[in-house]
Design a protein around this motif. Structure first.
Motif, PDB file in Angstrom:
ATOM      1  N   UNK A 197      40.517  20.337  64.363  1.00 17.43           N
ATOM      2  CA  UNK A 197      41.164  21.644  64.260  1.00 17.43           C
ATOM      3  C   UNK A 197      41.072  22.373  65.604  1.00 17.43           C
ATOM      4  N   UNK A 198      40.879  21.620  66.671  1.00 20.84           N
ATOM      5  CA  UNK A 198      40.650  22.223  67.982  1.00 20.84           C
ATOM      6  C   UNK A 198      41.824  23.053  68.475  1.00 20.84           C
ATOM      7  N   UNK A 199      43.064  22.660  68.182  1.00 20.23           N
ATOM      8  CA  UNK A 199      44.221  23.415  68.650  1.00 20.23           C
ATOM      9  C   UNK A 199      44.644  24.547  67.746  1.00 20.23           C
ATOM     10  N   UNK A 200      43.947  24.728  66.625  1.00 22.90           N
ATOM     11  CA  UNK A 200      44.323  25.759  65.666  1.00 22.90           C
ATOM     12  C   UNK A 200      43.989  27.149  66.206  1.00 22.90           C
TER      13      UNK A 200
ATOM     14  N   UNK B  66      44.450  27.130  51.668  1.00 25.98           N
ATOM     15  CA  UNK B  66      43.781  25.882  51.316  1.00 25.98           C
ATOM     16  C   UNK B  66      43.448  25.949  49.828  1.00 25.98           C
ATOM     17  N   UNK B  67      44.079  25.098  49.017  1.00 22.19           N
ATOM     18  CA  UNK B  67      43.820  25.055  47.584  1.00 22.19           C
ATOM     19  C   UNK B  67      42.933  23.854  47.292  1.00 22.19           C
ATOM     20  N   UNK B  68      41.665  24.112  47.023  1.00 24.32           N
ATOM     21  CA  UNK B  68      40.719  23.043  46.728  1.00 24.32           C
ATOM     22  C   UNK B  68      40.931  21.864  47.673  1.00 24.32           C
ATOM     23  N   UNK B  69      40.745  22.115  48.947  1.00 25.68           N
ATOM     24  CA  UNK B  69      41.062  21.137  49.989  1.00 25.68           C
ATOM     25  C   UNK B  69      39.829  20.450  50.556  1.00 25.68           C
ATOM     26  N   UNK B  70      40.040  19.208  50.968  1.00 28.83           N
ATOM     27  CA  UNK B  70      39.071  18.530  51.821  1.00 28.83           C
ATOM     28  C   UNK B  70      39.236  19.112  53.221  1.00 28.83           C
ATOM     29  N   UNK B  71      38.152  19.629  53.771  1.00 28.68           N
ATOM     30  CA  UNK B  71      38.161  20.132  55.140  1.00 28.68           C
ATOM     31  C   UNK B  71      36.881  19.616  55.803  1.00 28.68           C
ATOM     32  N   UNK B  72      36.920  18.355  56.251  1.00 26.25           N
ATOM     33  CA  UNK B  72      35.719  17.775  56.862  1.00 26.25           C
ATOM     34  C   UNK B  72      35.306  18.530  58.118  1.00 26.25           C
ATOM     35  N   UNK B  73      34.047  18.376  58.480  1.00 27.39           N
ATOM     36  CA  UNK B  73      33.566  18.931  59.739  1.00 27.39           C
ATOM     37  C   UNK B  73      34.356  18.303  60.884  1.00 27.39           C
ATOM     38  N   UNK B  74      34.446  19.009  61.974  1.00 31.72           N
ATOM     39  CA  UNK B  74      35.181  18.540  63.142  1.00 31.72           C
ATOM     40  C   UNK B  74      34.752  17.113  63.512  1.00 31.72           C
ATOM     41  N   UNK B  75      35.743  16.224  63.652  1.00 32.72           N
ATOM     42  CA  UNK B  75      35.479  14.845  64.037  1.00 32.72           C
ATOM     43  C   UNK B  75      35.090  13.914  62.898  1.00 32.72           C
ATOM     44  N   UNK B  76      34.889  14.453  61.699  1.00 33.21           N
ATOM     45  CA  UNK B  76      34.533  13.633  60.537  1.00 33.21           C
ATOM     46  C   UNK B  76      35.800  13.194  59.814  1.00 33.21           C
ATOM     47  N   UNK B  77      35.641  12.352  58.807  1.00 37.52           N
ATOM     48  CA  UNK B  77      36.771  11.891  58.002  1.00 37.52           C
ATOM     49  C   UNK B  77      36.623  12.392  56.570  1.00 37.52           C
ATOM     50  N   UNK B  78      37.706  12.330  55.825  1.00 38.50           N
ATOM     51  CA  UNK B  78      37.643  12.677  54.407  1.00 38.50           C
ATOM     52  C   UNK B  78      36.673  11.737  53.698  1.00 38.50           C
ATOM     53  N   UNK B  79      36.729  10.443  54.028  1.00 38.83           N
ATOM     54  CA  UNK B  79      35.828   9.471  53.393  1.00 38.83           C
ATOM     55  C   UNK B  79      34.365   9.849  53.632  1.00 38.83           C
ATOM     56  N   UNK B  80      34.050  10.401  54.807  1.00 37.29           N
ATOM     57  CA  UNK B  80      32.671  10.845  55.087  1.00 37.29           C
ATOM     58  C   UNK B  80      32.223  11.918  54.101  1.00 37.29           C
ATOM     59  N   UNK B  81      33.167  12.683  53.596  1.00 34.89           N
ATOM     60  CA  UNK B  81      32.862  13.834  52.743  1.00 34.89           C
ATOM     61  C   UNK B  81      32.958  13.538  51.251  1.00 34.89           C
ATOM     62  N   UNK B  82      33.372  12.339  50.888  1.00 38.33           N
ATOM     63  CA  UNK B  82      33.571  12.014  49.471  1.00 38.33           C
ATOM     64  C   UNK B  82      32.253  11.727  48.756  1.00 38.33           C
TER      65      UNK B  82
ATOM     66  N   UNK C 159      31.094  24.183  51.233  1.00 36.62           N
ATOM     67  CA  UNK C 159      30.889  23.568  52.552  1.00 36.62           C
ATOM     68  C   UNK C 159      32.211  23.519  53.317  1.00 36.62           C
ATOM     69  N   UNK C 160      33.311  23.185  52.613  1.00 36.29           N
ATOM     70  CA  UNK C 160      34.610  23.117  53.274  1.00 36.29           C
ATOM     71  C   UNK C 160      35.094  24.509  53.683  1.00 36.29           C
ATOM     72  N   UNK C 161      34.771  25.511  52.885  1.00 36.86           N
ATOM     73  CA  UNK C 161      35.095  26.898  53.243  1.00 36.86           C
ATOM     74  C   UNK C 161      34.416  27.252  54.560  1.00 36.86           C
ATOM     75  N   UNK C 162      33.180  26.829  54.690  1.00 41.23           N
ATOM     76  CA  UNK C 162      32.455  27.057  55.938  1.00 41.23           C
ATOM     77  C   UNK C 162      33.140  26.349  57.107  1.00 41.23           C
TER      78      UNK C 162
END
Length: 188
Positions: free
Chosen positions: A119-122, A45-61, A148-151
């Protein structure tokens, strides 16, 4: 998503691949790995958006990014305006790298910003190891937001790179070394 999985399927079936995702691809590479876990050796993951499960990228912007993305969607999927893109993406680039970056701007698919992620199937990191490369001079995803996304990624190696958001352009050799050190070390 389906086209990325088809591309993976087109590779030599004997080879496992390293998926490297940048920015919005943080929501895609886990899903690709979940669909083809036998084909993926490592996720980067290179400087990636990784929202919390069930959230959207827009939620994290940030509020500014929300306004920009809303404007791009309202105006029928236009690219980020060049003046804004230059400030966001090119703060650590030479004039030549900036010109290259600005010449390649394309619209983002609105679904990437507004669809909930999972990411449930990962498979766990013991099956598919993960590395998050944190860009320290990033104006799109601040280092604090990347934490936060690392977490959200969970059990992963974290590496830092003194670069802006588009490190693959501004710091390509350092980035390649960082990836090789992380992924190569796990393959030995």
């Amino acid at each position: 998503m389906n086209s990325a999985v088809a591309d993976l399927d087109a590779f030599d079936q004997a080879e496992r691949v390293v998926l490297i995702g940048h920015s919005l691809a943080g929501i895609l590479i886990p899903e690709i790995a979940a669909r083809r876990p036998d084909r993926v050796a490592h996720l980067v993951f290179l400087s990636c958006f990784v929202p919390a499960e069930g959230q959207t990228v827009a939620d994290e912007m940030t509020p500014l990014l929300r306004v920009v993305s809303r404007g791009m969607t309202l105006f029928h999927a236009r690219p980020v305006p060049k003046a804004i893109a230059k400030r966001m993406f090119c703060n650590d680039m030479t004039p030549e790298q900036t010109a290259l970056t600005l010449s390649g701007l394309v619209p983002e698919a609105p679904g990437l910003l507004h669809d909930p992620v999972t990411r449930l199937g990962l498979p766990p990191a013991t099956v598919i190891p993960r590395t998050f490369i944190k860009t320290l001079r990033d104006r799109v995803i601040s280092p604090e937001t990347q934490d936060r996304f690392i977490s959200n990624v969970g059990n992963c190696e974290v590496r830092s790179l003194n670069a802006g958001h588009d490190a693959m352009i501004s710091s390509s050799l350092l980035l390649a070394k960082c990836i090789e050190e992380s992924v190569g070390r796990r393959r030995d």
